[in-house]
Design an enzyme around this catalytic site. Structure first.
Site, PDB file in Angstrom:
ATOM      1  N   ASP A   5     -10.030   1.746  92.105  1.00  0.00           N
ATOM      2  CA  ASP A   5      -9.643   0.010  90.650  1.00  0.00           C
ATOM      3  C   ASP A   5      -9.853  -0.686  92.065  1.00  0.00           C
ATOM      4  O   ASP A   5     -11.328  -1.894  91.093  1.00  0.00           O
ATOM      5  CB  ASP A   5      -8.640  -0.350  90.793  1.00  0.00           C
ATOM      6  N   CYS A  10      -2.698   9.577  87.796  1.00  0.00           N
ATOM      7  CA  CYS A  10      -3.258   8.480  87.346  1.00  0.00           C
ATOM      8  C   CYS A  10      -4.074   8.507  85.507  1.00  0.00           C
ATOM      9  O   CYS A  10      -4.912  10.189  85.362  1.00  0.00           O
ATOM     10  CB  CYS A  10      -3.541   6.785  87.258  1.00  0.00           C
TER      11      CYS A  10
HETATM   12  P1  RI2 Z   1     -11.322   3.994  86.133  1.00  0.00           P
HETATM   13  C1  RI2 Z   1      -6.665   2.485  86.411  1.00  0.00           C
HETATM   14  O1  RI2 Z   1      -5.350   1.671  87.032  1.00  0.00           O
HETATM   15  C2  RI2 Z   1      -5.982   3.895  87.699  1.00  0.00           C
HETATM   16  O2  RI2 Z   1      -5.643   3.596  88.525  1.00  0.00           O
HETATM   17  C3  RI2 Z   1      -6.985   4.332  87.673  1.00  0.00           C
HETATM   18  O3  RI2 Z   1      -7.152   5.381  88.604  1.00  0.00           O
HETATM   19  C4  RI2 Z   1      -8.377   3.254  87.143  1.00  0.00           C
HETATM   20  O4  RI2 Z   1      -7.713   2.599  86.380  1.00  0.00           O
HETATM   21  C5  RI2 Z   1      -9.842   3.521  87.605  1.00  0.00           C
HETATM   22  O5  RI2 Z   1     -10.032   3.846  85.866  1.00  0.00           O
HETATM   23  P2  RI2 Z   1      -4.332   1.152  85.364  1.00  0.00           P
HETATM   24  O6  RI2 Z   1      -5.514   0.044  84.319  1.00  0.00           O
HETATM   25  O7  RI2 Z   1     -12.303   2.717  86.165  1.00  0.00           O
HETATM   26  O8  RI2 Z   1      -3.851   2.146  84.661  1.00  0.00           O
HETATM   27  O9  RI2 Z   1     -12.465   5.080  86.122  1.00  0.00           O
HETATM   28  O10 RI2 Z   1      -3.527   0.358  85.892  1.00  0.00           O
HETATM   29  O11 RI2 Z   1     -11.468   4.253  83.873  1.00  0.00           O
END
Ligand code: RI2
Length: 329
Positions: free
Chosen positions: A200, A131
């Site tokens: 998350d 991701c």
């Molecule tokens: P930061 C994202 O979720 C991913 O799962 C990623 O690991 C997490 O948020 C944390 O992101 P999504 O919003 O806070 O793409 O480290 O569903 O940037």
């Protein structure tokens, strides 16, 4: 703007979070705090009760956008707990200051986390990512600033392909990037020094809730002896899990997986699209935060230190004022 009227900026920010125009746990928290700041700045509430009710309503609107990233309620809690004062002007000033302070602390926490995470990376290391996580990128950015060479195997991360964002950002940081499909991960695990993922939410038992596919990756990495490191600011710690609550896993629309004509061509099938999964603590080697690096089993001590034993939900409408019309005037 009357009582409980939401500022247009709150609606816009909430819609952007729901549509994943704004995504990633840290970015969601930052946007939510900014939404409360704008609600406070633009409010024309005439009484303190009306002001507080507006801010609580704005928080509830933001909360309903995405259920899993705990940074969202944590951000709202931080700002609403600073909404103190006896007049609308004092309330406004304190709320705006709380939101600004939160956003500054968020930036600082990510930079501090980056320094901790960079210590794990040696010159010449290769990481595998899943991701797109700004906390992960902060670790790599600091390592690069320290002059370390880093290369990366980047999983594309179906269905929304956030791996492409990671790839783009890593290239900007001077990292040698190889993009792979998710199902190729195991083949490359022998060639990487660390699996480095974001989160998350982190539960009190050290479980890591992250983008769907993380748990399978972690099991494979453990099988291959590759360390699994999670980069997660303390805003990702979920205080509700200290009292046994589970983290809700968001399921998203099936159209992210397959479009309607292709689905109909296949025949009568169900499609499921969970956005996150839970990696048990035994598959995680370390959680890197701005407060240092922790084994997952010890994270509950940090959680208690930061949140105490009980957490409030300051966005809930207090009954007496509704009943007597105090918030409605
Ligand atoms: P930061 C994202 O979720 C991913 O799962 C990623 O690991 C997490 O948020 C944390 O992101 P999504 O919003 O806070 O793409 O480290 O569903 O940037």
């Amino acid at each position: 703007m009357g009582a409980h009227d939401l500022d247009a900026s709150v609606e816009r920010i909430a819609a952007d979070i729901a549509a994943m125009e704004t995504r990633g746990a840290a970015a969601i928290a930052d946007a939510a705090a900014d939404a409360l700041r704008q609600q406070a700045e633009h409010s024309d509430a005439e009484t303190p009760d009306a002001f507080r009710a507006e801010l609580r309503a704005a928080a509830r609107r933001l909360l309903e956008t995405r259920p899993t990233a705990v940074s969202l309620p944590n951000a709202l809690r931080y700002v609403l707990q600073r909404m103190n004062g006896d007049s609308v002007e004092t309330l406004r000033r304190n709320t705006v200051a709380g939101a600004e302070e939160f956003r500054t602390r968020l930036d600082r926490a990510q930079a501090d986390l980056g320094r901790v995470g960079a210590n794990r990376l040696r010159d010449g290391d290769r990481i595998m990512t899943h991701c797109h996580s700004t906390d992960v990128l902060a670790c790599v950015e600091t390592a690069r600033e320290q002059g370390k060479e880093v290369s990366a195997i980047v999983k594309e991360t179906r269905p929304r392909n956030q791996g492409r964002l990671t790839a783009e950002r890593l290239v900007e940081l001077g990292v040698d990037v190889t993009l792979i499909v998710d199902s190729a991960a195991r083949r490359y695990l022998n060639d990487v020094d660390h699996v480095l993922v974001g989160a998350d939410a982190i539960a009190a038992d050290g479980s890591v809730i992250n983008k769907i596919g993380t748990s399978g990756l972690a099991v494979n990495a453990r099988d291959r002896g590759t360390p699994i490191v999670v980069a997660a600011q303390t805003i990702k710690l979920d205080p509700d899990t200290m009292t046994g609550n589970l983290v809700e896993i968001e399921t998203r629309d099936e159209s992210e997986v397959i479009d309607r004509p292709d689905r109909e061509a296949i025949g009568d099938i169900s499609v499921e699209n969970p956005a996150f999964d839970v990696t048990p603590p035994r598959y995680v080697d370390a959680i890197v935060t701005e407060r240092g690096q922790f084994p997952p089993e010890s994270i509950v001590a940090l959680m208690r230190e930061l949140f105490g034993e009980a957490v409030a939900d300051p966005w809930i409408e207090s009954r007496p004022s509704t009943e007597f019309g105090g918030d409605e005037q």
